[in-house]
Design an enzyme around this catalytic site. Structure first.
Site, mmCIF file in Angstrom:
data_model
loop_
_atom_site.group_PDB
_atom_site.id
_atom_site.type_symbol
_atom_site.label_atom_id
_atom_site.label_comp_id
_atom_site.label_asym_id
_atom_site.label_seq_id
_atom_site.Cartn_x
_atom_site.Cartn_y
_atom_site.Cartn_z
ATOM 1 N N GLU A 1 -11.486 3.341 5.705
ATOM 2 C CA GLU A 1 -10.252 4.405 6.462
ATOM 3 C C GLU A 1 -11.105 5.405 7.259
ATOM 4 O O GLU A 1 -11.157 5.342 8.458
ATOM 5 C CB GLU A 1 -9.365 5.005 5.338
ATOM 6 C CG GLU A 1 -8.249 5.824 5.766
ATOM 7 C CD GLU A 1 -7.897 6.575 4.592
ATOM 8 O OE1 GLU A 1 -8.127 6.514 3.479
ATOM 9 O OE2 GLU A 1 -6.465 7.067 4.998
ATOM 10 N N HIS B 1 0.879 -1.203 -0.064
ATOM 11 C CA HIS B 1 0.061 -0.039 -0.184
ATOM 12 C C HIS B 1 1.054 1.180 -0.100
ATOM 13 O O HIS B 1 1.375 1.802 1.073
ATOM 14 C CB HIS B 1 -0.808 -0.023 1.287
ATOM 15 C CG HIS B 1 -1.898 1.148 1.127
ATOM 16 N ND1 HIS B 1 -2.949 1.003 1.890
ATOM 17 C CD2 HIS B 1 -1.941 2.327 0.753
ATOM 18 C CE1 HIS B 1 -3.929 2.205 1.982
ATOM 19 N NE2 HIS B 1 -3.364 2.872 1.215
ATOM 20 N N ASP C 1 1.524 7.133 2.368
ATOM 21 C CA ASP C 1 2.298 8.306 1.671
ATOM 22 C C ASP C 1 3.574 8.615 2.407
ATOM 23 O O ASP C 1 3.383 9.596 3.425
ATOM 24 C CB ASP C 1 1.162 9.252 1.539
ATOM 25 C CG ASP C 1 0.052 8.913 0.944
ATOM 26 O OD1 ASP C 1 -0.044 8.983 -0.265
ATOM 27 O OD2 ASP C 1 -0.954 8.485 1.356
#
Ligand code: HPA
Ligand code: ZN
Length: 335
Positions: A197, A14, A276
């Site tokens: 999420e 991910h 990220d």
């Protein structure tokens, strides 16, 4: 534990390539392309990276991606991430990219995919890191827009393994993309999606029932629904969990309260990922280290997490076995 994690062979499942864009490289590319960014220093950038929720982050993330113009920019971004993989014993990675973030600015699909995939090809040879690509549809845009992206991708089908669904979750349920996912699967793409999420368990149900996804990105809110947890286990679907992302975006208030260990104890198959890394304060190994400390995970737990990362990757079974064997040898020598 630090050394154990650093040397642990693992896969990252991910990762948004646009989210791996480190400030130093962003400055360099912005300058090269003569594009103004609203920051004067790395310190200013780091100060701006404080988020209250997913949307807060996305606004800054899309702005950062706006300096990527040429194939070389996409190449440099991707190769820089793959180098970090090599440094961290990430043996395999499944990279998400958001074509619409770029095509909406007039950048050709071809520029994006060629830059990214050339870096992947070079990294396989020079760094020994394998990778595959996940083309993610932006869920704040329409299904029609996603169909356009699907059509643009078809000449490059051999370079793309899967489709994903990311961006603003609330108000953009998986059901909005039912038709484009069906068409994507017909084209041979594996269906994946972010779900649970910020969105409720209901969105995870939709992602597995309506989109038929093979892996859930995040999935934290699945725990709200016991029947859903049972169903995810029954269908053998893994959750790609991102601890530092969860605290940065306030999905979880404190790593000590992170549900990762509870998920494992319930029998869910989870993996640890960075999401990220340039925005959330750490690469994948930092995610392993911080969650290990916060939840007091054992070496056996870390081994299980790394094992899941290969097991639930989209690699061919024979290649998975090679990596799993390497991991087992490592664990047996270092327990
Ligand atoms: N969630 C949704 N969309 C995203 C994310 C995320 O964590 N990162 C990049 N796009
Ligand atoms: Zn994500």
């Amino acid at each position: 534990m630090k050394t154990f994690i650093e040397k642990l062979p693992k896969a990252e499942l991910h990762l948004h390539i646009e989210g791996s864009f480190e400030p130093e490289l962003m400055f360099k590319i912005a300058q090269r392309n003569k594009i103004d960014i609203p920051y004067n220093s790395v310190e200013e950038i780091e100060k701006a990276y404080k988020f209250d929720c997913l949307q807060d982050f996305l606004n800054i993330y899309y702005q950062g991606a706006g300096v990527l113009v040429n194939e070389q920019d996409f190449y440099d971004l991707t190769y820089s991430y793959l180098q970090k993989c090599a440094d961290q014993n990430v043996r395999h990675t499944e990279i998400m990219f958001d074509p619409q973030t770029h095509t909406d600015r007039g950048i050709a699909f071809e520029t994006v995919i060629n830059g990214i995939s050339k870096a992947c090809d070079d990294a396989k040879i020079k760094l020994g890191v394998s990778s595959l690509l996940i083309m993610s549809y932006l869920r704040h845009l329409s299904e029609e827009d996603a169909f356009k992206t699907l059509n643009q991708s078809l000449p490059f089908k051999d370079k793309i393994k899967a489709v994903g669904l990311d961006s603003s979750e609330k108000g953009n349920p998986p059901s909005k993309f039912k038709n484009v996912f069906e068409a994507s699967v017909k084209e041979g793409y594996v269906p994946l999606a972010h779900a649970g999420e910020e969105g409720a368990a209901e969105y995870v149900w939709e992602a597995i029932d309506l989109l038929g996804i093979k892996r859930i990105d995040h999935g934290n809110n699945s725990l709200q629904d016991e029947d859903l947890v049972k169903e995810i286990i029954k269908r053998d679907i893994a959750l790609t969990v991102c601890p530092l992302s969860n605290t940065a975006l306030r999905v979880v208030d404190d790593l000590k309260n992170h549900p990762l260990k509870k998920m494992m104890d319930l029998g869910l198959k989870v993996t640890v990922n960075s999401d990220d890394p340039a925005y959330f304060g750490g690469q994948v190994n930092k995610n392993y280290m911080e969650i290990q400390k916060a939840l007091n995970l054992s070496k056996a737990d870390l081994y299980q997490l790394a094992k899941n990362s290969f097991q639930y990757s989209l690699l061919d079974e024979n290649i998975k076995l090679v990596y799993l064997n390497e991991l087992e040898v490592y664990f047996n020598n270092n327990k």
